[in-house]
Design a protein around this motif. Sequence first.
Motif, PDB file in Angstrom:
ATOM      1  N   UNK A  58       0.861  -1.182   0.000  1.00 21.37           N
ATOM      2  CA  UNK A  58       0.000   0.000   0.000  1.00 21.37           C
ATOM      3  C   UNK A  58       0.895   1.228   0.000  1.00 21.37           C
ATOM      4  N   UNK A  59       0.572   2.188  -0.854  1.00 26.14           N
ATOM      5  CA  UNK A  59       1.287   3.459  -0.822  1.00 26.14           C
ATOM      6  C   UNK A  59       0.437   4.507  -0.109  1.00 26.14           C
ATOM      7  N   UNK A  60       1.071   5.217   0.803  1.00 22.48           N
ATOM      8  CA  UNK A  60       0.479   6.429   1.336  1.00 22.48           C
ATOM      9  C   UNK A  60       1.433   7.574   1.067  1.00 22.48           C
ATOM     10  N   UNK A  61       0.960   8.800   1.155  1.00 29.26           N
ATOM     11  CA  UNK A  61       1.921   9.888   1.038  1.00 29.26           C
ATOM     12  C   UNK A  61       2.988   9.700   2.110  1.00 29.26           C
ATOM     13  N   UNK A  62       4.250   9.991   1.788  1.00 32.93           N
ATOM     14  CA  UNK A  62       5.287   9.909   2.802  1.00 32.93           C
ATOM     15  C   UNK A  62       4.860  10.711   4.009  1.00 32.93           C
ATOM     16  N   UNK A  63       5.039  10.125   5.204  1.00 35.78           N
ATOM     17  CA  UNK A  63       4.574  10.820   6.405  1.00 35.78           C
ATOM     18  C   UNK A  63       5.477  12.013   6.705  1.00 35.78           C
ATOM     19  N   UNK A  64       4.876  13.000   7.355  1.00 37.44           N
ATOM     20  CA  UNK A  64       5.614  14.214   7.697  1.00 37.44           C
ATOM     21  C   UNK A  64       5.647  14.326   9.219  1.00 37.44           C
ATOM     22  N   UNK A  65       6.838  14.265   9.783  1.00 40.58           N
ATOM     23  CA  UNK A  65       6.979  14.396  11.240  1.00 40.58           C
ATOM     24  C   UNK A  65       7.281  15.863  11.540  1.00 40.58           C
ATOM     25  N   UNK A  66       6.273  16.544  12.060  1.00 37.31           N
ATOM     26  CA  UNK A  66       6.382  17.994  12.252  1.00 37.31           C
ATOM     27  C   UNK A  66       7.036  18.412  13.553  1.00 37.31           C
ATOM     28  N   UNK A  67       7.373  17.451  14.404  1.00 42.93           N
ATOM     29  CA  UNK A  67       8.080  17.829  15.633  1.00 42.93           C
ATOM     30  C   UNK A  67       8.889  16.637  16.133  1.00 42.93           C
ATOM     31  N   UNK A  68      10.147  16.639  15.778  1.00 40.81           N
ATOM     32  CA  UNK A  68      11.071  15.624  16.271  1.00 40.81           C
ATOM     33  C   UNK A  68      12.459  16.243  16.249  1.00 40.81           C
ATOM     34  N   UNK A  69      13.411  15.520  16.797  1.00 43.93           N
ATOM     35  CA  UNK A  69      14.766  16.068  16.943  1.00 43.93           C
ATOM     36  C   UNK A  69      15.789  15.098  16.390  1.00 43.93           C
ATOM     37  N   UNK A  70      16.797  15.657  15.769  1.00 40.53           N
ATOM     38  CA  UNK A  70      17.880  14.866  15.181  1.00 40.53           C
ATOM     39  C   UNK A  70      18.494  13.901  16.194  1.00 40.53           C
ATOM     40  N   UNK A  71      18.437  14.325  17.465  1.00 37.20           N
ATOM     41  CA  UNK A  71      18.978  13.494  18.531  1.00 37.20           C
ATOM     42  C   UNK A  71      18.362  12.090  18.535  1.00 37.20           C
ATOM     43  N   UNK A  72      17.162  11.968  17.942  1.00 35.05           N
ATOM     44  CA  UNK A  72      16.490  10.660  17.884  1.00 35.05           C
ATOM     45  C   UNK A  72      17.349   9.639  17.154  1.00 35.05           C
ATOM     46  N   UNK A  73      18.249  10.107  16.287  1.00 36.92           N
ATOM     47  CA  UNK A  73      19.165   9.190  15.617  1.00 36.92           C
ATOM     48  C   UNK A  73      20.426   8.975  16.435  1.00 36.92           C
ATOM     49  N   UNK A  74      21.061  10.085  16.827  1.00 42.05           N
ATOM     50  CA  UNK A  74      22.373  10.019  17.471  1.00 42.05           C
ATOM     51  C   UNK A  74      22.377   9.332  18.826  1.00 42.05           C
ATOM     52  N   UNK A  75      21.260   9.398  19.538  1.00 40.45           N
ATOM     53  CA  UNK A  75      21.216   8.869  20.899  1.00 40.45           C
ATOM     54  C   UNK A  75      21.432   7.345  20.928  1.00 40.45           C
ATOM     55  N   UNK A  76      21.215   6.701  19.786  1.00 39.63           N
ATOM     56  CA  UNK A  76      21.339   5.235  19.743  1.00 39.63           C
ATOM     57  C   UNK A  76      22.763   4.742  19.844  1.00 39.63           C
TER      58      UNK A  76
END
Lengths: 545, 316
Positions: A58-76
């Motif tokens: 199923x295709x949906x429009x790519x989701x848009x995350x309007x409030x998140x932080x780059x730290x969500x990647x680096x913290x791992x």
Amino acid sequence: MTDDARILSARRVVTMNPSMPFATHVLVRDGRVLATGSLEEVSNWGDFPIDDTFGDSIFLPGFVEGHSHMMAGGIWRYTYVGFHDREDPNGKHWRGIYNIKDLAIRLAESEKALAGSDDPLICWGFDPIFFNEKRLNRHDLDRVSSTRPIVVWHSNFHLMTVNSVALAMVGYDPGTNIEGVLLDDDGSPNGELQELAAMFPLMRRLKINLREFGNSAQSIEAYGRVARRCGVTTATDLFSDLLDEDIRQLNEATLSDEYPLRLVPALSGHSGTPDDIAQRAKEISATRNDKLRLGLVKLMTDGSIQGFTAQLKWPGYYRGPNHGIWNIAPEALFDLVGTLNREGLQVHVHVNGDAASELAIKAFKKALTHHPRPDHRHTLQHCQMADRSQFHQMAALRLGVNLFANHIFFFGDQHRDITMGPERASRMDACRTALDEGVNLSIHSDAPVTPMGPLTVAWCAANRLTGSGQVLGPMECITLDEAMRAITLGPARSLHLDHEIGSIESGKRADFAILDADPYEVGAAELNKINVIGTVVGGTAFTDL
Amino acid sequence: MTGGALPVSIITGYLGAGKTTFINQLLSNPNELAITILVNDFGSISIDDALIESQSADTITLANGCICCTLGSSLVTTLCSVLDAPRRPDWLIIEASGVAEPAKLYNIAKAEPDLSLENVICLVDCATISDWLSDHDVGSVVARQVQQSDLLLLNKCDLVDEVKQSSVTALLQQQNPKAQLFPTVDSKLPFEVARQSSCLSKENLAQAMLESIPGQSHDREFERWTLELTGVIEEKRLRKALRHLDSCVHRLKGLVRLEHCNEIAQVQYAGGRLKITPYQGSDSGLGEALVAIGPAGHDMATHLDQRFSNISGPER
């Protein structure tokens, strides 16, 4: 230039475009959608190769995350020890930690991966608020290691529990009398360090650099992986210093065809005078590419509700102390909002408590009265406690709102029982009221505060189930369609990008979330069970998850 | 760097209380210290770059706020870079944001072994403080700023009358009975007091107040004497004029042009000790003059007028 046009087939394409709500094929050229429809309809544009790779999806429009932080990647880079299950950027599933015994096992496993016998072991996301046992202390961690420092960072990043080696590194001993260094009954530090002051000496010695989580090349890369795993093709980094070096890195990363995410970082509005900020925002907006947009400014007002640092109107917190903080003086907020609005910039303001949203609304009202501006798209972020009267004013001022719907599941029980009490907790993150009053609605995760995952956020907004499975404020539930809009077109509009992204339609960018089930078949109650197979960004598929 | 802990002062106070002016004042005082200032507040006035250059001081701007976002990381990164630099400054001054709780900052200095908390100085705008203390939005944080400070600099005393000043004084003493109170104008505070107010006794502070020469606010209690100088002065005669001064002269200072070298020298007299040293600063706009201060009612002016009656004429 060779024509790269191709037809992507899907079991169903949910376009979010009312003039062609559903389709089976999308014709993509030059990274954009040329047409959607049936195979026959899109084939009328010419004879193009058909790509059936996702024919069952199923295709949906790519989701848009309007409030998140780059730290969500680096913290791992650190070990996850949170209560809720999470997936890391590489797709590894991390089970939640339900008690101290689980924690010890997780730490022992992570320890094996460390090279030196004195390398620090650092973990994040710990959430003892959900535990039904004694509080974690240094003795629990000493059993894991008595040679290396261990730091267990709690989920809100305001507390950490550390072992004796770590305490010794900073000289915290039975003679220590420092606020935030918690003591045992016998007067020696028990390992729990509260707030920045008590944590700082250890962070310094262990070189824990928060800024790096949000700015390094690895963080940008990891953030892209986090996003693509949950179907997000455009995300904010909602508060960044955006120094020249950061911008160079962001530009370089996003120019790569391999990078799976459009980024809309917001400049911190707290690093200079209003004129400085306005000038800097304009200056940096000159750097742009298909996957990078700059110029948005983010302001912070209060703290968080679960941290008791949000600013609340009377009667304040239900149980627990009021530690309400302002990150900016009210007059300074008026100045900043006034200047930025006058200079034609877009402002997103963090407001959690209703006293904070009230203040921000006043600031916008004043700014827009002095300097009316069409289509400014200023937005209130979080805005968890706003009531109908505030949403009415937002609508009148054409302010958008991005509600923190994930709170209902992740902290809803705590809000009902502790912070807000049942009556006000029921109207938290009032999506229904926002829509009824005519406010442009987005919903978000604030990752890494809660995991990025728009389908989960949409599920929260549509069902309002708390962690314990109770419905919190059923009158604020929104429909499936409204929830899907609030993770696509809603945030796209709040970022001034709804002409480019947010729906699958002719002329827009070919950004899709590829799902294994159709939300409109599955229904709102099971939205969070749908798997994300990958994304398509600008016509390029990213599925090697 | 000496290897000891880096002394830290926290400057707090609500918007408009005069924090930036205060820091500019500190920097304009000639001294040998390498000062680093972390600015965590953004008013319309900025730190005077010229002063910073002349003092080889360093300013770093910070975004304030919560550690769970990049706001807090700015403070952490900056403090680490100051502490881990090859050469540490002699004094670190942190200008807190107008809505910051000083405790959150000074607790860092208490916790970090390489920092030592010197003092917390709160600037208070005499004319507006009572309104701010009862303000709905910021009253509680303004109260904590007052409560968590060692020294309350009661600023802008020239804007209020005596009645208002004493009611503000009472209000502040009620909020923070332990703090020392220093009435002033234009954010003026003697450098030595700013540097070490927390270890000054009440008597020493009173002495410092006498010496601060801020003008109006102390005019009722103190007497000032000023002598404008035009020509050159012989150093020998200057020393003679200042020998065994009456104890009513608490402090005397100024700039003079010395005859033998035709250069400007700085004169400082305090606590019975006289120092005449070559003036290092730029002399643009500075007139040559001597200023003295002492308690009112001791005829200090007459005493000094006599001493200086013949300073530049033919020697008698």
